[in-house]
Design an enzyme around this catalytic site. Structure first.
Site, PDB file in Angstrom:
ATOM      1  N   GLU A  87      -5.089  -5.318  10.373  1.00 23.96           N
ATOM      2  CA  GLU A  87      -3.990  -4.032  10.672  1.00 23.96           C
ATOM      3  C   GLU A  87      -4.478  -3.238  12.379  1.00 23.96           C
ATOM      4  O   GLU A  87      -5.113  -2.548  12.122  1.00 23.96           O
ATOM      5  CB  GLU A  87      -4.279  -3.179   9.713  1.00 23.96           C
ATOM      6  CG  GLU A  87      -3.813  -3.750   8.555  1.00 23.96           C
ATOM      7  CD  GLU A  87      -3.629  -2.479   7.485  1.00 23.96           C
ATOM      8  OE1 GLU A  87      -2.433  -2.344   6.824  1.00 23.96           O
ATOM      9  OE2 GLU A  87      -4.228  -2.166   7.386  1.00 23.96           O
ATOM     10  N   ASN A 111       1.070  -1.396  -0.020  1.00 26.44           N
ATOM     11  CA  ASN A 111       0.069  -0.308   0.269  1.00 26.44           C
ATOM     12  C   ASN A 111       0.391   1.403  -0.402  1.00 26.44           C
ATOM     13  O   ASN A 111       1.492   1.638   0.964  1.00 26.44           O
ATOM     14  CB  ASN A 111      -0.407   0.390   1.308  1.00 26.44           C
ATOM     15  CG  ASN A 111      -1.894   1.401   1.282  1.00 26.44           C
ATOM     16  OD1 ASN A 111      -1.791   2.013   0.537  1.00 26.44           O
ATOM     17  ND2 ASN A 111      -1.743   1.611   2.531  1.00 26.44           N
ATOM     18  N   TRP A 112       1.174   2.080  -1.267  1.00 22.04           N
ATOM     19  CA  TRP A 112       1.952   3.099  -0.903  1.00 22.04           C
ATOM     20  C   TRP A 112       1.694   3.919  -0.618  1.00 22.04           C
ATOM     21  O   TRP A 112       2.339   5.542  -0.690  1.00 22.04           O
ATOM     22  CB  TRP A 112       2.333   3.362  -2.624  1.00 22.04           C
ATOM     23  CG  TRP A 112       3.432   2.440  -3.634  1.00 22.04           C
ATOM     24  CD1 TRP A 112       3.613   1.166  -3.281  1.00 22.04           C
ATOM     25  CD2 TRP A 112       4.115   2.860  -4.700  1.00 22.04           C
ATOM     26  NE1 TRP A 112       4.571   0.590  -3.841  1.00 22.04           N
ATOM     27  CE2 TRP A 112       5.022   1.325  -5.013  1.00 22.04           C
ATOM     28  CE3 TRP A 112       3.692   3.672  -5.195  1.00 22.04           C
ATOM     29  CZ2 TRP A 112       5.857   1.247  -5.759  1.00 22.04           C
ATOM     30  CZ3 TRP A 112       4.817   3.199  -6.932  1.00 22.04           C
ATOM     31  CH2 TRP A 112       5.915   2.277  -6.540  1.00 22.04           C
ATOM     32  N   LYS A 113       0.104   3.754  -0.508  1.00 14.83           N
ATOM     33  CA  LYS A 113      -0.367   5.591   0.197  1.00 14.83           C
ATOM     34  C   LYS A 113      -0.385   6.699  -0.512  1.00 14.83           C
ATOM     35  O   LYS A 113      -0.238   6.709  -1.572  1.00 14.83           O
ATOM     36  CB  LYS A 113      -0.061   6.056   1.764  1.00 14.83           C
ATOM     37  CG  LYS A 113       0.299   4.036   2.806  1.00 14.83           C
ATOM     38  CD  LYS A 113       0.415   5.103   4.254  1.00 14.83           C
ATOM     39  CE  LYS A 113       0.830   3.411   4.417  1.00 14.83           C
ATOM     40  NZ  LYS A 113       0.367   3.654   6.432  1.00 14.83           N
ATOM     41  N   SER A 162       3.581  -1.869  10.203  1.00 16.89           N
ATOM     42  CA  SER A 162       5.127  -2.574  10.466  1.00 16.89           C
ATOM     43  C   SER A 162       5.239  -3.847  10.017  1.00 16.89           C
ATOM     44  O   SER A 162       6.625  -4.579  10.736  1.00 16.89           O
ATOM     45  CB  SER A 162       5.289  -2.439  11.514  1.00 16.89           C
ATOM     46  OG  SER A 162       4.607  -1.068  12.184  1.00 16.89           O
ATOM     47  N   GLY A 197       2.876   1.981  10.350  1.00 16.23           N
ATOM     48  CA  GLY A 197       3.485   3.258  10.532  1.00 16.23           C
ATOM     49  C   GLY A 197       4.693   3.633  12.410  1.00 16.23           C
ATOM     50  O   GLY A 197       5.276   4.241  11.825  1.00 16.23           O
ATOM     51  N   HIS A 231      -9.432   0.868   4.932  1.00 18.06           N
ATOM     52  CA  HIS A 231      -8.395   0.994   5.840  1.00 18.06           C
ATOM     53  C   HIS A 231      -8.202   2.346   6.822  1.00 18.06           C
ATOM     54  O   HIS A 231      -9.162   2.567   6.735  1.00 18.06           O
ATOM     55  CB  HIS A 231      -6.939   1.469   4.487  1.00 18.06           C
ATOM     56  CG  HIS A 231      -5.923   1.492   5.314  1.00 18.06           C
ATOM     57  ND1 HIS A 231      -5.089   2.446   6.017  1.00 18.06           N
ATOM     58  CD2 HIS A 231      -4.962   0.747   5.151  1.00 18.06           C
ATOM     59  CE1 HIS A 231      -3.795   2.683   6.664  1.00 18.06           C
ATOM     60  NE2 HIS A 231      -3.687   1.324   5.585  1.00 18.06           N
ATOM     61  N   GLU A 281      -6.114   4.317   8.013  1.00 17.53           N
ATOM     62  CA  GLU A 281      -6.673   6.037   7.441  1.00 17.53           C
ATOM     63  C   GLU A 281      -7.939   6.821   6.670  1.00 17.53           C
ATOM     64  O   GLU A 281      -7.784   7.887   7.058  1.00 17.53           O
ATOM     65  CB  GLU A 281      -5.214   5.826   6.846  1.00 17.53           C
ATOM     66  CG  GLU A 281      -3.853   5.531   7.709  1.00 17.53           C
ATOM     67  CD  GLU A 281      -2.663   5.090   6.573  1.00 17.53           C
ATOM     68  OE1 GLU A 281      -2.469   5.583   5.517  1.00 17.53           O
ATOM     69  OE2 GLU A 281      -1.684   4.929   7.666  1.00 17.53           O
ATOM     70  N   GLY A 300       2.935  -1.138   4.204  1.00 19.79           N
ATOM     71  CA  GLY A 300       3.442   0.530   3.790  1.00 19.79           C
ATOM     72  C   GLY A 300       4.268   0.592   3.617  1.00 19.79           C
ATOM     73  O   GLY A 300       5.013   0.467   2.620  1.00 19.79           O
TER      74      GLY A 300
HETATM   75  C1  PEP Z   1      -0.719   0.177   5.914  1.00 21.37           C
HETATM   76  O1  PEP Z   1      -0.635   0.894   5.235  1.00 21.37           O
HETATM   77  O2  PEP Z   1      -1.397  -0.948   5.882  1.00 21.37           O
HETATM   78  C2  PEP Z   1       0.639  -0.222   6.446  1.00 21.37           C
HETATM   79  C3  PEP Z   1       0.403  -1.844   7.664  1.00 21.37           C
HETATM   80  O3  PEP Z   1       1.655   0.362   7.102  1.00 21.37           O
HETATM   81  P1  PEP Z   1       3.031  -0.405   7.630  1.00 21.37           P
HETATM   82  O4  PEP Z   1       3.516  -1.502   7.233  1.00 21.37           O
HETATM   83  O5  PEP Z   1       3.546   0.829   7.059  1.00 21.37           O
HETATM   84  O6  PEP Z   1       2.395  -0.146   9.031  1.00 21.37           O
END
Ligand code: PEP
Length: 255
Positions: A169, A12-14, A214, A175, A99, A101, A235
């Protein structure tokens, strides 16, 4: 892992990435070996602006491209939104919905996520429904209650097309560099599996359950080896091909 389920490593490049970032996809194309392709599927969910060029850049590889959100309607007066038809029209085969976010920044409720998931599945997309508890919810011990109500509220009762995938998640792990203990991940994924089997029977037993939060090359083998963890949603570590391939490489060592 779940016997009989092919894991999915999804990125997931966000809100990251410009045309120059497509070089990372080229590296994924060449690094996703035929041997690894036989073990896992690979997906990268890019910003809407990159859906077409990313699909084009991966068209002769096994790397799949997806979007990070969609609207519940197929078209209309919804400024700034993207429809499932627009996603597939430019080569996207998957979409993330719910998600954390989006749930936080855009106040998306389970009911909103449910409608998006129904539309995406009906259009034949792989639909990754994201759920997870906040730090405060974890602290008071309500993680499984949160997962239960998010699953009940965000997952459609039935779908005939597409593939429904659930990503666990924990919001506090996204993050942050923090991850739940392996035992906590195991318990959450067992709980999700049991809920899906009660609700959907054999279809629930075969549903892919991703862990996200993470994930990095250093912890991928431990996390991906846990029972009922059928892949990762990644992410930060999906932005660099070397890191993302390092996570995928966990499946070279997991039996
Ligand atoms: C995500 O954005 O879905 C995610 C898991 O981010 P990260 O891997 O950076 O924690």
């Amino acid at each position: 892992m779940t016997p009989g389920i092919k894991p999915l490593v999804a990125g997931n490049w966000k809100m990251n990435g410009v045309l120059a970032s497509l070089s990372e996809l080229q590296l994924l194309n060449s690094g996703f070996s035929v041997e690894l392709q036989s073990k896992i599927d690979m997906l990268v969910c890019v910003p809407a602006s990159l859906l077409f060029p990313a699909s084009d850049a991966t068209k002769s590889s096994a790397v799949q491209i997806g979007a990070q959100d969609c609207h519940k309607n197929l078209s209309g007066a919804h400024t700034g939104d993207i429809s499932v038809e627009m996603i597939s029209d430019v080569g996207g085969s998957a979409v993330l919905v719910g998600h954390s976010e989006r749930r936080t920044d855009h106040h998306e409720t389970n009911a909103v996520v449910l409608e998006k998931a129904k539309t995406a599945l009906a259009h034949g997309l792989q639909t990754v429904i994201c759920i997870g508890e906040t730090e405060a919810e974890k602290r008071v011990g309500t993680t499984l209650d949160v997962l239960k109500s998010q699953m009940a509220g965000s997952i459609p009762d039935a779908w005939e097309k597409g593939e429904m995938i659930v990503a666990y998640e924990p919001v506090w792990a996204i993050g942050s560099g923090l991850t739940p203990t392996a035992e906590d991940v195991r318990a959450a994924h067992k709980f999700m599996r049991d809920e899906l089997v009660v609700r959907f029977g054999e279809q629930g037993a075969k549903t892919r359950l991703l862990y996200g939060g993470s994930v990095k090359p250093a912890n991928a083998v431990e996390l991906m080896s846990i029972k009922n963890v059928d892949g990762a949603l990644v992410g930060g570590a999906s932005l660099k091909a070397a890191d993302f391939l390092g996570i995928a490489a966990a499946y070279e060592t997991i039996a």
